[in-house]
Design an enzyme around this catalytic site. Structure first.
Site, PDB file in Angstrom:
ATOM      1  N   ASP A 213       4.913   1.225  -0.038  1.00  0.00           N
ATOM      2  CA  ASP A 213       4.111   0.425  -0.689  1.00  0.00           C
ATOM      3  C   ASP A 213       4.630  -0.981  -0.447  1.00  0.00           C
ATOM      4  O   ASP A 213       5.797  -1.434  -0.371  1.00  0.00           O
ATOM      5  CB  ASP A 213       4.340   0.645  -2.259  1.00  0.00           C
ATOM      6  CG  ASP A 213       3.391  -0.336  -3.051  1.00  0.00           C
ATOM      7  OD1 ASP A 213       2.217   0.326  -3.427  1.00  0.00           O
ATOM      8  OD2 ASP A 213       3.645  -1.122  -3.517  1.00  0.00           O
ATOM      9  N   ILE A 214       3.290  -1.958  -0.240  1.00  0.00           N
ATOM     10  CA  ILE A 214       3.588  -3.265   0.185  1.00  0.00           C
ATOM     11  C   ILE A 214       4.004  -3.915  -1.188  1.00  0.00           C
ATOM     12  O   ILE A 214       3.245  -4.133  -1.998  1.00  0.00           O
ATOM     13  CB  ILE A 214       2.248  -4.042   0.827  1.00  0.00           C
ATOM     14  CG1 ILE A 214       1.968  -3.215   2.143  1.00  0.00           C
ATOM     15  CG2 ILE A 214       2.672  -5.435   1.195  1.00  0.00           C
ATOM     16  CD1 ILE A 214       0.613  -3.410   2.688  1.00  0.00           C
ATOM     17  N   GLU A 255      -2.729  -0.582  -1.104  1.00  0.00           N
ATOM     18  CA  GLU A 255      -1.562  -0.830  -0.261  1.00  0.00           C
ATOM     19  C   GLU A 255      -0.504   0.311  -0.316  1.00  0.00           C
ATOM     20  O   GLU A 255       0.515  -0.239  -0.055  1.00  0.00           O
ATOM     21  CB  GLU A 255      -0.828  -2.092  -0.866  1.00  0.00           C
ATOM     22  CG  GLU A 255      -0.244  -1.931  -2.418  1.00  0.00           C
ATOM     23  CD  GLU A 255      -1.001  -2.197  -3.299  1.00  0.00           C
ATOM     24  OE1 GLU A 255      -0.510  -2.369  -4.530  1.00  0.00           O
ATOM     25  OE2 GLU A 255      -2.141  -2.003  -3.216  1.00  0.00           O
TER      26      GLU A 255
END
Length: 333
Positions: A213-214, A255
């Site tokens: 996950d960003i 994301e």
């Protein structure tokens, strides 16, 4: 869309096998009866009847959820042998020989373009030899005429069948790619992930799931806009692909991404995760001449035979949340 819909070739071949076993199997019964009553060819009629019984068995099998893959080859070979035997045993003017012209279509639809091509060429050469033996030396010009007419018809049907099968496979691959590819990043999508999960579980293969996950991606969208956010997503996927290969990278949504690593040790899976995390953290992403600092958090889990895909996903997500809770830009296994 279900995972099974991606494999349309298998479903097509099953339908062809079902239709062939029912239609040609029924005709085989009539041919066997005709050989017994009209020409008294009892041996040939017995083999044709055996083929009819086998066809009925295959037809019943096609209604089941799983079917032996070798049936399509056995069906093709046995029907080919019957027609070749009929050509050898009976005069050409009885018409058995003309069944040969149907085979390129059957081969390509049932076996695919590679096996279909080999079978088509082999049958052509065999039947050309059969034609030569059907005529005496005094009938040389009749033999040449028969060979030319047969060649033109057979090759025309074979070329059309080959072109159709090649283009059908290309179209199927393009549609499958469109159905399983994320249009923004080029990564595989959730449907492709589901398909890969199913394949791994069918093979009972061990794998590692990495969920990425960003960090603070909403802040990136707020500051740089959605175009800047898209550039970040694409850059992250490019890094993942460089490290782990395009076949292993999937976008789950927004994301969040994941990787499926098959046949690697736990140590190697962690090393891949760390390599991705460090490369993303050390490589700023530029948008409109501005550097966007990006970090990612990664949760890693190992598959177990007793766990289903949902349980493996939940464990990886739990590790991802632990990485975020621990300050982000971390790998947790």
């Amino acid at each position: 869309m279900e995972v099974s819909e991606l494999n349309s070739s298998s479903r097509l071949r099953l339908k062809v096998l079902k239709g062939l076993s029912l239609g040609v199997g029924g005709l085989a019964v009539l041919v066997a009866i005709g050989n017994i009553l009209v020409s008294q060819s009892y041996v040939y009629a017995s083999f044709v009847m055996l083929y009819a019984l086998y066809s009925w068995h295959v037809y019943r099998q096609t209604s089941k959820t799983t079917i032996f893959n070798g049936h399509k080859y056995i069906m093709s070979v046995s029907l080919t042998v019957l027609v070749i035997a009929g050509t050898v045993l009976k005069p050409t003017d009885t018409g058995v020989f003309f069944w040969t012209l149907v085979f390129p279509i059957i081969y390509y639809l049932l076996l695919g373009h590679k096996a279909g091509f080999l079978a088509t060429v082999s049958l052509f050469l065999i039947q050309m030899v059969n034609i030569a033996f059907q005529f005496d030396t005094e009938q040389y010009f009749d033999m040449i005429t028969m060979m030319l007419n047969f060649s033109f018809c057979y090759v025309t049907i074979a070329v059309v069948s080959h072109a159709y099968e090649i283009n059908r496979v290309l179209a199927e691959n393009k549609l499958s790619k469109l159905a399983t590819c994320d249009p923004l990043t080029g990564a595989n999508n959730r449907l492709a992930l589901k398909h890969r999960y199913q394949a791994l579980q069918d093979q009972q293969a061990e794998f590692h799931l990495l969920v990425l996950d960003i960090d603070h991606f909403k802040a990136v969208n707020d500051e740089y806009g959605h175009d800047g956010g898209d550039i970040v997503l694409q850059a992250v996927v490019n890094t993942m692909v460089d490290v782990a290969g395009s076949d292993n990278v999937f976008r789950q949504g927004g994301e969040e991404f994941c990787l499926l690593l098959e046949g690697v040790s736990h140590h190697d899976a962690l090393a891949v995760a760390e390599r991705i995390r460090k490369r993303i953290a050390k490589t700023p992403i530029f948008y409109q001449q501005r550097a966007i600092p990006v970090t990612v958090s990664i949760g890693v889990t190992q598959s177990e035979a007793s766990k289903c895909a949902q349980e493996i996903n939940r464990q990886a997500d739990a590790n991802l949340y632990a990485a975020k809770a621990g300050g982000r830009n971390k790998v947790v296994a």
